[in-house]
Every structure is written in structure tokens, then in C-alpha cells.
Scaffold this motif. Sequence first.
Motif, mmCIF file in Angstrom:
data_model
loop_
_atom_site.group_PDB
_atom_site.id
_atom_site.type_symbol
_atom_site.label_atom_id
_atom_site.label_comp_id
_atom_site.label_asym_id
_atom_site.label_seq_id
_atom_site.Cartn_x
_atom_site.Cartn_y
_atom_site.Cartn_z
ATOM 1 N N LYS A 27 106.866 6.352 2.915
ATOM 2 C CA LYS A 27 105.693 5.949 3.699
ATOM 3 C C LYS A 27 106.105 5.022 4.846
ATOM 4 C CE LYS A 27 101.117 3.954 3.157
ATOM 5 N NZ LYS A 27 100.163 3.342 2.258
ATOM 6 N N THR A 28 107.032 4.104 4.583
ATOM 7 C CA THR A 28 107.499 3.178 5.611
ATOM 8 C C THR A 28 108.196 3.930 6.742
ATOM 9 O OG1 THR A 28 107.771 1.438 3.971
ATOM 10 C CG2 THR A 28 108.925 1.143 6.045
ATOM 11 N N VAL A 29 109.079 4.834 6.382
ATOM 12 C CA VAL A 29 109.813 5.600 7.394
ATOM 13 C C VAL A 29 108.839 6.473 8.189
ATOM 14 C CG1 VAL A 29 111.599 7.353 7.751
ATOM 15 C CG2 VAL A 29 111.951 5.532 6.075
ATOM 16 N N ARG A 30 107.871 7.066 7.515
ATOM 17 C CA ARG A 30 106.861 7.877 8.196
ATOM 18 C C ARG A 30 106.068 7.026 9.194
ATOM 19 N NH1 ARG A 30 103.393 9.109 4.217
ATOM 20 N NH2 ARG A 30 105.085 10.089 3.080
ATOM 21 N N GLY A 31 105.745 5.794 8.809
ATOM 22 C CA GLY A 31 105.038 4.879 9.712
ATOM 23 C C GLY A 31 105.867 4.534 10.933
ATOM 24 N N TRP A 32 107.178 4.342 10.720
ATOM 25 C CA TRP A 32 108.075 4.066 11.844
ATOM 26 C C TRP A 32 108.100 5.244 12.822
ATOM 27 C CZ3 TRP A 32 112.802 2.117 8.586
ATOM 28 C CH2 TRP A 32 112.541 0.821 8.114
ATOM 29 N N LEU A 33 108.182 6.458 12.279
ATOM 30 C CA LEU A 33 108.228 7.655 13.126
ATOM 31 C C LEU A 33 106.932 7.828 13.921
ATOM 32 C CD1 LEU A 33 110.042 10.144 10.736
ATOM 33 C CD2 LEU A 33 110.961 9.077 12.801
ATOM 34 N N GLN A 34 105.813 7.561 13.271
ATOM 35 C CA GLN A 34 104.525 7.666 13.970
ATOM 36 C C GLN A 34 104.426 6.620 15.073
ATOM 37 O OE1 GLN A 34 101.658 7.348 10.821
ATOM 38 N NE2 GLN A 34 101.796 9.528 10.279
ATOM 39 N N LYS A 35 104.868 5.417 14.787
ATOM 40 C CA LYS A 35 104.829 4.360 15.798
ATOM 41 C C LYS A 35 105.770 4.690 16.955
ATOM 42 C CE LYS A 35 104.766 -0.633 16.207
ATOM 43 N NZ LYS A 35 104.859 -1.904 15.506
ATOM 44 N N TYR A 36 106.948 5.250 16.648
ATOM 45 C CA TYR A 36 107.907 5.637 17.683
ATOM 46 C C TYR A 36 107.318 6.722 18.586
ATOM 47 C CZ TYR A 36 112.095 7.534 19.867
ATOM 48 O OH TYR A 36 113.003 7.968 20.783
ATOM 49 N N SER A 37 106.605 7.674 18.002
ATOM 50 C CA SER A 37 106.028 8.748 18.813
ATOM 51 C C SER A 37 104.879 8.235 19.681
ATOM 52 C CB SER A 37 105.554 9.898 17.929
ATOM 53 O OG SER A 37 104.492 9.471 17.103
ATOM 54 N N LYS A 38 104.200 7.167 19.275
ATOM 55 C CA LYS A 38 103.080 6.624 20.064
ATOM 56 C C LYS A 38 103.551 5.677 21.167
ATOM 57 C CE LYS A 38 99.481 6.785 16.557
ATOM 58 N NZ LYS A 38 98.622 5.983 15.679
ATOM 59 N N VAL A 39 104.420 4.695 20.814
ATOM 60 C CA VAL A 39 104.765 3.639 21.769
ATOM 61 C C VAL A 39 106.232 3.620 22.176
ATOM 62 C CG1 VAL A 39 102.882 2.102 21.129
ATOM 63 C CG2 VAL A 39 105.028 1.971 19.884
ATOM 64 N N GLY A 40 107.053 4.434 21.540
ATOM 65 C CA GLY A 40 108.463 4.484 21.915
ATOM 66 C C GLY A 40 109.296 3.438 21.198
#
Length: 115
Positions: A10-23
Motif C-alpha cells: 500500500k505504501t509503495v502504491r501510494g508513492w507511485l500514485q503521488k509520483y504520477s500526480k506531482v512528479g
Amino acid sequence: MAQKLGRTEKTVRGWLQKYSKVGFSGLTTIKSGGNNTKVLSDNAKVFIAEKLTDSTTSITSYIELKLLIAQELEEIVPYFALYAHCRCKHKSKLKVARKSHYKKDPKAEELFKKP
């Protein structure tokens, strides 16, 4: 990847989602501090200072002080904000003295006193 990093999926998935939104810059900035809004108004702070420094006041608890603020200033102040302000800014310790035990036997008390 989560096992190698020692994190949950879940943590890694959250990081990936944040990376795709804000870089990448969104992942490297640190936001801390939380909700740091001012709770006590200036009028309430002045009122508290007056009541705590007044020697003729009959306030014995923070709840009484909270009710006085609600009555006179018509402001609702959270108890913990009032408590923290009074303890930190005014170094106050409002305490109510407790009564002696109502079943205390004066004859039994004399046994423990020195003659």
C-alpha cells in the motif's frame, strides 16, 4: 519491490500514485506541522490573563474558566487549548482542594499522632 524496501504494498502504491500526480519533487519535499491554526482569540487571551492574575478571582478549575469565557465573551474554547495556554503562558496550576475522607475516625487518627 515492497519487500526489498521493507515497506507494505500500500505504501509503495501510494508513492507511485503521488509520483504520477506531482512528479519526483513531490516525493522529495517534506510537509510537516499539521493544522497549525490559532485557536484562542486575542480577546480570550487578554481575558484569561486578567482572570489568572486577579487575586480576588474565585476560579478553581479550567472548566470554570472555560465556562466564564463562554458566558462573557461568547466564544467556545477547546479545553486542551485553554489548558495548554494557561500552563505554558501563565504557569498556572488550577486545582480544587479535596475534602478529607468523610469516614475518617478522629480516634483512630490519634493513634498515629505523636504525643
